[in-house]
Design a protein around this motif. Structure first.
Motif, mmCIF file in Angstrom:
data_model
loop_
_atom_site.group_PDB
_atom_site.id
_atom_site.type_symbol
_atom_site.label_atom_id
_atom_site.label_comp_id
_atom_site.label_asym_id
_atom_site.label_seq_id
_atom_site.Cartn_x
_atom_site.Cartn_y
_atom_site.Cartn_z
ATOM 1 N N MET A 439 -25.567 -1.865 -19.752
ATOM 2 C CA MET A 439 -25.243 -3.295 -19.862
ATOM 3 C C MET A 439 -24.809 -3.660 -21.281
ATOM 4 N N GLU A 440 -24.722 -2.642 -22.139
ATOM 5 C CA GLU A 440 -24.346 -2.869 -23.534
ATOM 6 C C GLU A 440 -22.979 -2.267 -23.878
ATOM 7 N N HIS A 441 -22.292 -1.735 -22.875
ATOM 8 C CA HIS A 441 -20.943 -1.208 -23.106
ATOM 9 C C HIS A 441 -20.107 -1.346 -21.826
ATOM 10 N N ASP A 442 -18.813 -1.114 -21.952
ATOM 11 C CA ASP A 442 -17.886 -1.204 -20.806
ATOM 12 C C ASP A 442 -17.683 0.188 -20.202
ATOM 13 N N ASP A 443 -17.501 0.229 -18.862
ATOM 14 C CA ASP A 443 -17.179 1.530 -18.253
ATOM 15 C C ASP A 443 -16.649 1.358 -16.829
ATOM 16 N N LEU A 444 -16.174 2.474 -16.319
ATOM 17 C CA LEU A 444 -15.529 2.565 -15.004
ATOM 18 C C LEU A 444 -16.334 3.522 -14.123
ATOM 19 N N TYR A 445 -16.526 3.147 -12.850
ATOM 20 C CA TYR A 445 -17.389 3.945 -11.973
ATOM 21 C C TYR A 445 -16.723 4.237 -10.634
ATOM 22 N N GLN A 446 -16.902 5.454 -10.156
ATOM 23 C CA GLN A 446 -16.610 5.810 -8.776
ATOM 24 C C GLN A 446 -17.965 6.024 -8.094
ATOM 25 N N ALA A 447 -17.947 6.264 -6.788
ATOM 26 C CA ALA A 447 -19.221 6.530 -6.104
ATOM 27 C C ALA A 447 -19.088 7.777 -5.249
ATOM 28 N N GLY A 448 -20.112 8.634 -5.290
ATOM 29 C CA GLY A 448 -20.131 9.784 -4.394
ATOM 30 C C GLY A 448 -20.633 9.403 -3.012
ATOM 31 N N GLY A 449 -21.540 8.415 -2.974
ATOM 32 C CA GLY A 449 -22.189 8.070 -1.708
ATOM 33 C C GLY A 449 -21.484 6.970 -0.937
ATOM 34 N N HIS A 450 -20.431 6.375 -1.508
ATOM 35 C CA HIS A 450 -19.641 5.403 -0.741
ATOM 36 C C HIS A 450 -18.206 5.432 -1.236
ATOM 37 N N THR A 451 -17.497 4.323 -1.199
ATOM 38 C CA THR A 451 -16.042 4.386 -1.379
ATOM 39 C C THR A 451 -15.523 3.360 -2.388
ATOM 40 N N HIS A 452 -16.405 2.824 -3.235
ATOM 41 C CA HIS A 452 -15.975 1.739 -4.113
ATOM 42 C C HIS A 452 -15.708 2.210 -5.544
ATOM 43 N N ILE A 453 -14.686 1.597 -6.139
ATOM 44 C CA ILE A 453 -14.421 1.729 -7.576
ATOM 45 C C ILE A 453 -14.865 0.419 -8.219
ATOM 46 N N GLN A 454 -15.628 0.526 -9.304
ATOM 47 C CA GLN A 454 -16.161 -0.676 -9.941
ATOM 48 C C GLN A 454 -16.053 -0.551 -11.470
ATOM 49 N N ILE A 455 -16.116 -1.706 -12.121
ATOM 50 C CA ILE A 455 -16.160 -1.743 -13.589
ATOM 51 C C ILE A 455 -17.455 -2.430 -14.000
ATOM 52 N N GLY A 456 -18.169 -1.837 -14.927
ATOM 53 C CA GLY A 456 -19.354 -2.468 -15.499
ATOM 54 C C GLY A 456 -19.020 -2.973 -16.893
ATOM 55 N N ARG A 457 -19.218 -4.265 -17.116
ATOM 56 C CA ARG A 457 -18.900 -4.857 -18.417
ATOM 57 C C ARG A 457 -20.118 -4.851 -19.327
ATOM 58 N N LYS A 458 -19.839 -4.946 -20.616
ATOM 59 C CA LYS A 458 -20.910 -5.194 -21.580
ATOM 60 C C LYS A 458 -21.445 -6.608 -21.344
#
Ligand code: SF4
Length: 713
Positions: A439-458
């Motif tokens: 929660m203190e930096h930005d990043d990009l995520y894929q998922a192995g257990g489902h099908t969503h691409i997400q971005i986590g913001r700081k």
């Protein structure tokens, strides 16, 4: 005057931990500075508002008083845990200076950047490879988690994807094979619950012990560890024997069904009962249930693949829906992971345009052998003299941990660890750098257990002087003269450029929409357009030679591969080190609430074994083999076979009486055909009491570090 009202807003985030669920989160942010409650995003159709308890308590972790907040330099003997605070400038100068000196003296391959999945964010996790490739440092084979199951899955299916896991809610039978989602990806259970409530679906769990998931199943099969291939063969035998094999489907979609049928003729339930230790009737019943249920979904875990025969086991189980044709049905088929479906262009993140394939590749699971000078593991290249470690705690997590500690004790090894807490590995470092949390930096995520691409913001500022992985790599790159566009960009710029280069919507769109659902069309996810193999067919007879160099021992067709660490009179037990519900590897072990819930390092022992060996419930016991000896407390249990031991992990070593953790017992042997850690394939002896074991500090073990006692300013 009263206190001003606290400002509260709820912001979106993504769980970065090493878990297939990659939950979409809703995070309470208080006064813009602190985290409050964390919930699952109800609008995400996979997360469905459900997250695990340990992440719902994340405020305890992110605001933990023991977080590292300053760069530190070792000032006492190696492993003494005596540090003093230094500035970021001095810390980065020292790391860059050490790596430059090592490269000049021994060659660039003597530096080994080392990482894994402490965060699953693509930029903050994988960016270390950009520095590696530009500087021509040694490469790393990622064998500790996925290589055995993935090669086993690829053997038959071809690539890592499969039917949408949300379809489990439309299944009539869900088989959780070799996993414990109650502890490790709780969302699976939400979709299973829907199927049970709405369709009366059955849940079967195949696991050597009564895990949290097995405890709520309709049927629990507890085979001896490492015998899953035999069980799978018996189920397929019954399918052919009783007329459930879908010959029409196999004729169109499989390579050699006739050869498989002939091969399985001698591998029926009786044969499997002798190998697995399961009652004959239980195998017959399960086989009939599976074969008679078209909408049957096998959710494959990682656990049963962490064995010397793990790839063969994974392949054998993945054959089941091909024999019955279950892939054709909504709610049918099998899934190990969707990690292969995102077609990322990671050139920018990993600096793939600077990669030289001639540079040696070292096996991360064998870090003990690498650091103690095993010539074969070093690929006849230079000894490793410099380590930069992000997102990993190899001293506790890697197999054969006594050997790993001996490696870290080398006086000629320089170690920089970038971490959130003073882990066992950080205690052995020369320089420790404080790291941000997700929660203190930005990043990009894929998922192995489902099908969503997400971005986590700081969402909030980090405490003290913590820096993100990307910022540390930028700082080192500037000092080392490592030139690459990725070092000149912010993490969010890399996220945006990577999304665009990979054919996905840009960052602004993903953030506005909350996520991208990258689910494949039904026909592709169910392989109705063909399997991703060169011939478009599922392979009962895999081309193992294409999957790894150690292929000669692999079975031609699905089978019980006998090459496990079999019991012997001097080590008559099989040990499984399954994941604990309140830890995730060694993440969360610092949280008091997780420690309280897990209580203490414990081994489950069958009542018959306990009675024979005079072991009392709660009493201390010793487990050992040629690699080491560990002290735990026994819990008398049923739901596992006599001769099987289970220790839910991974407790830090200092939590054990004697200061030696469970991975002292596990082997760093690579599982064929392409390597991989064999954590659940361990033969041990078991004795009551703890009398003969001495603490490593008293025994003079050079590879032991006392607990961290704070920083000298
Ligand atoms: S279930 Fe997994 S992804 Fe979801 S919050 Fe827990 S650790 Fe994170």
């Amino acid at each position: 005057m009263g206190q001003p009202a606290q400002q509260r807003e709820v912001l979106a985030s993504v769980c970065p931990h090493d878990c297939p669920s990659t939950c979409a989160l809703e995070v309470e942010v208080l006064d813009g500075r602190r985290i409050g409650a964390v919930h699952g995003a109800a609008a995400n159709s996979y997360t469905s508002g459900v997250i695990c308890a340990k992440v719902s308590r994340y405020a305890e972790r992110i605001h933990h008083p023991d977080r590292l907040t300053q760069p530190l330099m070792r000032v006492g003997p190696k492993g003494s845990t005596q540090f003093r605070a230094i500035s970021w400038g001095e810390a980065l100068d020292r790391v860059a200076g050490s790596f430059s000196g090592i490269s000049a003296r021994h060659g660039a391959e003597a530096v080994w950047p080392y990482y894994y999945a402490g965060t699953m964010g693509l930029v903050q996790r994988d960016g270390i490879n950009r520095l590696r490739h530009v500087m021509r440092y040694s490469r790393q084979r990622l064998t500790i988690c996925t290589s055995l199951p993935e090669l086993g899955w690829w053997a038959g299916v071809g690539r890592s994807w499969g039917p949408d896991p949300r379809e489990m809610a439309r299944s009539d039978l869900i088989v959780v094979w070799g996993g414990n989602p109650v502890a490790t990806q709780v969302n699976v259970m939400a979709h299973v619950s829907r199927a049970r409530k709405e369709r009366g679906a059955k849940l079967v769990v195949v696991d050597p012990y009564r895990s949290g998931t097995a405890a709520v199943a309709d049927v629990h099969l507890a085979p001896r560890p490492g015998t899953d291939g035999a069980l799978a063969c018996a189920v397929m035998h019954v399918a052919f024997r009783d007329g459930h094999a879908d010959h029409g489907y196999m004729g169109r979609y499989a390579d050699c069904p006739d050869a498989l049928e002939a091969h399985l003729a001698s591998r029926g339930p009786e044969w499997a009962a002798a190998i697995t230790g399961l009652p004959l009737q239980d195998i017959e019943s399960f086989a009939r249930l599976y074969c008679g249920t078209p909408r049957s979904y096998i959710r494959l875990g990682y656990g049963f693949a962490r064995s010397r025969n793990g790839a063969a086991n994974m392949h054998a189980v993945s054959c089941l829906p091909t024999v019955t044709g279950a892939w054709q049905h909504k709610g049918g088929g099998a899934l190990w992971s969707n990690r292969g479906m995102y077609h990322w262009d990671k050139t920018l993140i990993e600096g793939l345009d600077a990669l030289d394939p001639a540079i040696r590749v070292l096996d991360m699971s064998r870090i003990g052998s690498v650091l103690t000078g095993d010539r074969r593991e070093l690929r006849d290249g230079p000894q490793v003299h410099g380590l930069l470690i992000q997102n990993q705690n190899p001293l506790t997590v890697c197999p054969d941990s006594n050997r790993v500690r001996r490696g870290f004790a080398r006086e000629d090894l320089f170690v920089c660890v970038h971490e959130q807490f003073m882990t066992e590995t950080a205690r052995w470092a020369d320089i420790v750098l404080p790291a941000t949390m997700f929660m203190e930096h930005d990043d990009l995520y894929q998922a192995g257990g489902h099908t969503h691409i997400q971005i986590g913001r700081k969402l909030i500022e980090p405490p003290g002087e913590c820096r993100s992985n990307h910022e540390v790599l930028q700082g080192l790159a500037a000092r080392l003269g490592a030139a690459h566009a990725g070092f000149e960009m912010t993490a969010m710029q890399i996220v945006d450029a990577t999304l665009r280069a990979s054919g996905w919507p840009d960052a602004e769109t993903v953030l506005r929409e909350s996520w991208v659902d990258a689910a494949m069309p039904f026909d592709d996810a169910h392989f109705l357009t063909g399997f991703p193999q060169p011939d478009g067919r599922f392979h009962f007879a895999p081309d193992w030679a294409a999957l790894g160099p150690d292929h000669a021992c692999m079975p031609r067709l699905p089978d019980h591969m006998t090459s496990i660490d079999e019991t012997a009179p001097e080590q008559p037990f099989r040990l499984v080190t399954a994941p604990a519900r309140n830890f995730l590897n060694t993440s969360f072990t610092e949280m008091r609430s997780s420690q309280r819930r897990e209580s203490r390092p414990t081994v489950l022992v069958h009542a018959d074994d306990a009675a024979r060996l005079g072991i009392a419930d709660g009493g201390k016991v010793r487990l050992g083999n040629a690699r080491g000896e560990v002290i735990l407390h026994a819990r008398i249990a049923d739901g596992l076979q006599p001769g099987v031991l289970v220790s839910e992990s991974i407790w830090p070593s200092e939590a054990f009486d004697g200061g030696i953790g469970i991975n002292a017992l596990t082997s760093d042997d690579p599982g064929p055909p392409g390597g991989g850690a064999v954590f659940h394939d361990t033969a041990v002896w078991l004795r009551a009491g703890a009398a003969t074991h001495r603490h490593p500090r008293e025994s003079g073990d050079p590879g032991w570090a006392p607990a961290f006692a704070g920083v000298t300013n």
